[in-house]
Design an enzyme around this catalytic site. Structure first.
Site, PDB file in Angstrom:
ATOM      1  N   HIS A  14       0.960  -1.290   0.031  1.00 57.67           N
ATOM      2  CA  HIS A  14      -0.035  -0.111   0.193  1.00 57.67           C
ATOM      3  C   HIS A  14       0.897   1.184   0.136  1.00 57.67           C
ATOM      4  O   HIS A  14       1.364   1.723   0.942  1.00 57.67           O
ATOM      5  CB  HIS A  14      -0.950   0.063   1.139  1.00 57.67           C
ATOM      6  CG  HIS A  14      -1.841   1.088   1.245  1.00 57.67           C
ATOM      7  ND1 HIS A  14      -2.960   1.100   1.910  1.00 57.67           N
ATOM      8  CD2 HIS A  14      -1.920   2.356   0.743  1.00 57.67           C
ATOM      9  CE1 HIS A  14      -3.625   2.128   1.686  1.00 57.67           C
ATOM     10  NE2 HIS A  14      -3.209   2.853   1.061  1.00 57.67           N
ATOM     11  N   HIS A  16       1.350   5.031  -2.492  1.00 61.09           N
ATOM     12  CA  HIS A  16       1.066   5.894  -3.352  1.00 61.09           C
ATOM     13  C   HIS A  16       2.267   6.543  -3.847  1.00 61.09           C
ATOM     14  O   HIS A  16       2.863   7.239  -3.048  1.00 61.09           O
ATOM     15  CB  HIS A  16       0.071   6.902  -3.028  1.00 61.09           C
ATOM     16  CG  HIS A  16      -1.186   6.239  -2.323  1.00 61.09           C
ATOM     17  ND1 HIS A  16      -2.343   6.298  -3.102  1.00 61.09           N
ATOM     18  CD2 HIS A  16      -1.549   5.788  -1.115  1.00 61.09           C
ATOM     19  CE1 HIS A  16      -3.174   5.469  -2.340  1.00 61.09           C
ATOM     20  NE2 HIS A  16      -2.820   5.351  -1.032  1.00 61.09           N
ATOM     21  N   HIS A 194      -9.359   1.348  -1.521  1.00 59.17           N
ATOM     22  CA  HIS A 194      -9.240   1.647  -0.307  1.00 59.17           C
ATOM     23  C   HIS A 194     -10.837   1.656   0.321  1.00 59.17           C
ATOM     24  O   HIS A 194     -11.690   1.865  -0.365  1.00 59.17           O
ATOM     25  CB  HIS A 194      -8.842   3.032  -0.281  1.00 59.17           C
ATOM     26  CG  HIS A 194      -7.632   3.450  -0.387  1.00 59.17           C
ATOM     27  ND1 HIS A 194      -6.817   2.814  -1.356  1.00 59.17           N
ATOM     28  CD2 HIS A 194      -6.757   4.181   0.544  1.00 59.17           C
ATOM     29  CE1 HIS A 194      -5.421   3.537  -1.342  1.00 59.17           C
ATOM     30  NE2 HIS A 194      -5.390   4.088  -0.302  1.00 59.17           N
ATOM     31  N   GLU A 197     -11.160   3.381   5.958  1.00 57.43           N
ATOM     32  CA  GLU A 197     -10.234   4.171   6.305  1.00 57.43           C
ATOM     33  C   GLU A 197     -11.171   5.179   7.214  1.00 57.43           C
ATOM     34  O   GLU A 197     -10.960   5.255   8.424  1.00 57.43           O
ATOM     35  CB  GLU A 197      -9.413   4.863   5.334  1.00 57.43           C
ATOM     36  CG  GLU A 197      -8.150   5.738   5.941  1.00 57.43           C
ATOM     37  CD  GLU A 197      -7.589   6.541   4.829  1.00 57.43           C
ATOM     38  OE1 GLU A 197      -8.116   6.531   3.650  1.00 57.43           O
ATOM     39  OE2 GLU A 197      -6.582   7.038   5.295  1.00 57.43           O
ATOM     40  N   ASP A 275       1.899   3.769   2.841  1.00 53.18           N
ATOM     41  CA  ASP A 275       0.817   4.713   2.325  1.00 53.18           C
ATOM     42  C   ASP A 275       1.498   5.854   1.614  1.00 53.18           C
ATOM     43  O   ASP A 275       1.876   5.950   0.373  1.00 53.18           O
ATOM     44  CB  ASP A 275      -0.174   5.124   3.506  1.00 53.18           C
ATOM     45  CG  ASP A 275      -1.534   5.499   2.709  1.00 53.18           C
ATOM     46  OD1 ASP A 275      -1.591   5.425   1.631  1.00 53.18           O
ATOM     47  OD2 ASP A 275      -2.383   5.942   3.772  1.00 53.18           O
ATOM     48  N   ASP A 276       1.621   6.940   2.215  1.00 52.30           N
ATOM     49  CA  ASP A 276       2.140   8.239   1.697  1.00 52.30           C
ATOM     50  C   ASP A 276       3.434   8.582   2.687  1.00 52.30           C
ATOM     51  O   ASP A 276       3.454   9.696   3.325  1.00 52.30           O
ATOM     52  CB  ASP A 276       1.242   9.363   1.627  1.00 52.30           C
ATOM     53  CG  ASP A 276      -0.129   8.993   0.868  1.00 52.30           C
ATOM     54  OD1 ASP A 276       0.096   9.046  -0.382  1.00 52.30           O
ATOM     55  OD2 ASP A 276      -1.015   8.655   1.453  1.00 52.30           O
TER      56      ASP A 276
HETATM   57  N1  HPA Z   1      -6.373   7.298   1.470  1.00 49.62           N
HETATM   58  C1  HPA Z   1      -7.330   7.769   0.383  1.00 49.62           C
HETATM   59  N2  HPA Z   1      -6.573   8.449  -0.727  1.00 49.62           N
HETATM   60  C2  HPA Z   1      -5.313   8.358  -0.634  1.00 49.62           C
HETATM   61  C3  HPA Z   1      -4.544   8.143   0.404  1.00 49.62           C
HETATM   62  C4  HPA Z   1      -5.272   7.378   1.617  1.00 49.62           C
HETATM   63  O1  HPA Z   1      -4.612   6.973   2.411  1.00 49.62           O
HETATM   64  N3  HPA Z   1      -3.391   8.113   0.047  1.00 49.62           N
HETATM   65  C5  HPA Z   1      -3.352   8.912  -1.197  1.00 49.62           C
HETATM   66  N4  HPA Z   1      -4.531   8.856  -1.748  1.00 49.62           N
HETATM   67 ZN    ZN Z   2      -3.719   5.089   0.605  1.00 53.73          ZN
END
Ligand code: HPA
Ligand code: ZN
Length: 334
Positions: A14, A16, A194, A197, A275-276
């Site tokens: 996971h 991006h 996703h 969350e 994630d990021d």
């Molecule tokens: N959630 C939703 N969209 C996203 C995320 C995330 O964690 N990171 C980058 N785009």
């Molecule tokens: Zn994500």
């Protein structure tokens, strides 16, 4: 324990690519492309990385992505991530990219995918790291726009393994993308998304029942619904959990309250991911380290999490066995 984590062989499921954009590289590319950004220094930009919720983060994340213009920019962004992978002992990674963030600004699909995939090829040759690409649809946009992206992707089908769904979750349920997922599966893409969350358990139900996803990105809110938990276990679907992301976006403000251990005890199959990482304060190893400390995880727990990362990757069975054998060898000698 930190050394054990750093050298633990792992996969990242996971991630991006736009979320790996470190301020230093962002400034460099902005200057190269003569694009003005509303921050004077790297430090000033980093200070803006303070978020109340997912949308708050997304606003900054899309702004950062705006400086990416050329194939070389996408190459540099992706190659910089692979250099980090090498240091994290990531053996395999499944990278999400958001074509619409770029095509909406007039950057062609080809520019984006060629830059990213050339970096993937070089990383395989130079570091031995394997990778797949996940084309993610932006859920704040329409299904028709996602269809347009699907159509553009077909000329590059050999470079794309799966489709994903990201961006603003609340108010954009998986069912909104029912038809485009059906069409994507027909084209041979593996469906992922996703879910759960910020959205509730009913969004996860939709993602597994309507979109037919094979892996849930995040999935924290599955724990709201015991019936859903049993269904996810029955279908053997993994969760790609992102502890530092959850903390940064106030999904789980204190990692001591993170549901990861509960997920494992219930029989779910979570994995650890960043994630990021440029925005949430750490690469994958920092995610392992902080969640280990917060929940007092054992080496055996960490081994199980890394095993899940290979087991629930999109690698073929032979490659999974090879990676799992290597991981087990590491665990047994440490
Ligand atoms: N959630 C939703 N969209 C996203 C995320 C995330 O964690 N990171 C980058 N785009
Ligand atoms: Zn994500």
């Amino acid at each position: 324990m930190e050394n054990f984590i750093k050298e633990l062989p792992k996969a990242e499921l996971h991630l991006h690519i736009e979320g790996t954009f470190e301020p230093e590289l962002l400034f460099k590319i902005a200057q190269r492309n003569k694009i003005a950004i509303p921050f004077k220094t790297v430090e000033e930009l980093r200070k803006a990385y303070n978020f109340d919720c997912l949308q708050d983060f997304l606003n900054i994340y899309y702004q950062g992505a705006n400086v990416l213009q050329t194939e070389q920019d996408f190459y540099d962004l992706t190659y910089a991530y692979f250099e980090k992978c090498k240091m994290q002992n990531i053996k395999h990674t499944e990278i999400m990219f958001d074509p619409q963030t770029h095509t909406e600004r007039g950057i062609s699909f080809k520019t984006v995918i060629n830059g990213i995939s050339r970096a993937c090829e070089d990383a395989k040759a130079n570091f031995g790291i394997s990778s797949f690409l996940i084309m993610s649809y932006l859920r704040h946009m329409t299904e028709e726009e996602a269809f347009d992206t699907l159509k553009q992707s077909l000329a590059f089908k050999d470079k794309i393994k799966a489709v994903g769904l990201d961006s603003s979750e609340k108010g954009n349920p998986p069912s909104k993308f029912k038809n485009v997922y059906k069409a994507s599966i027909k084209e041979g893409y593996i469906p992922l998304a996703h879910a759960g969350e910020e959205g509730d358990a009913d969004y996860i139900w939709e993602a597994i029942d309507i979109l037919k996803i094979k892996r849930i990105d995040h999935g924290n809110n599955a724990l709201q619904d015991p019936k859903l938990v049993q269904e996810i276990i029955k279908r053997d679907i993994a969760l790609t959990v992102c502890p530092l992301s959850n903390k940064a976006l106030q999904v789980v403000p204190d990692l001591k309250n993170h549901p990861l251990k509960k997920m494992m005890e219930l029989g779910l199959k979570p994995t650890i991911n960043s994630d990021d990482p440029a925005y949430f304060g750490g690469q994958i190893n920092q995610n392992y380290i902080e969640i280990q400390k917060a929940l007092n995880l054992t080496k055996r727990d960490l081994y199980a999490l890394a095993s899940n990362s290979f087991q629930y990757s999109l690698l073929d069975e032979n490659e999974k066995i090879k990676q799992l054998q290597n991981l087990t060898g590491y665990f047994q000698t440490h």
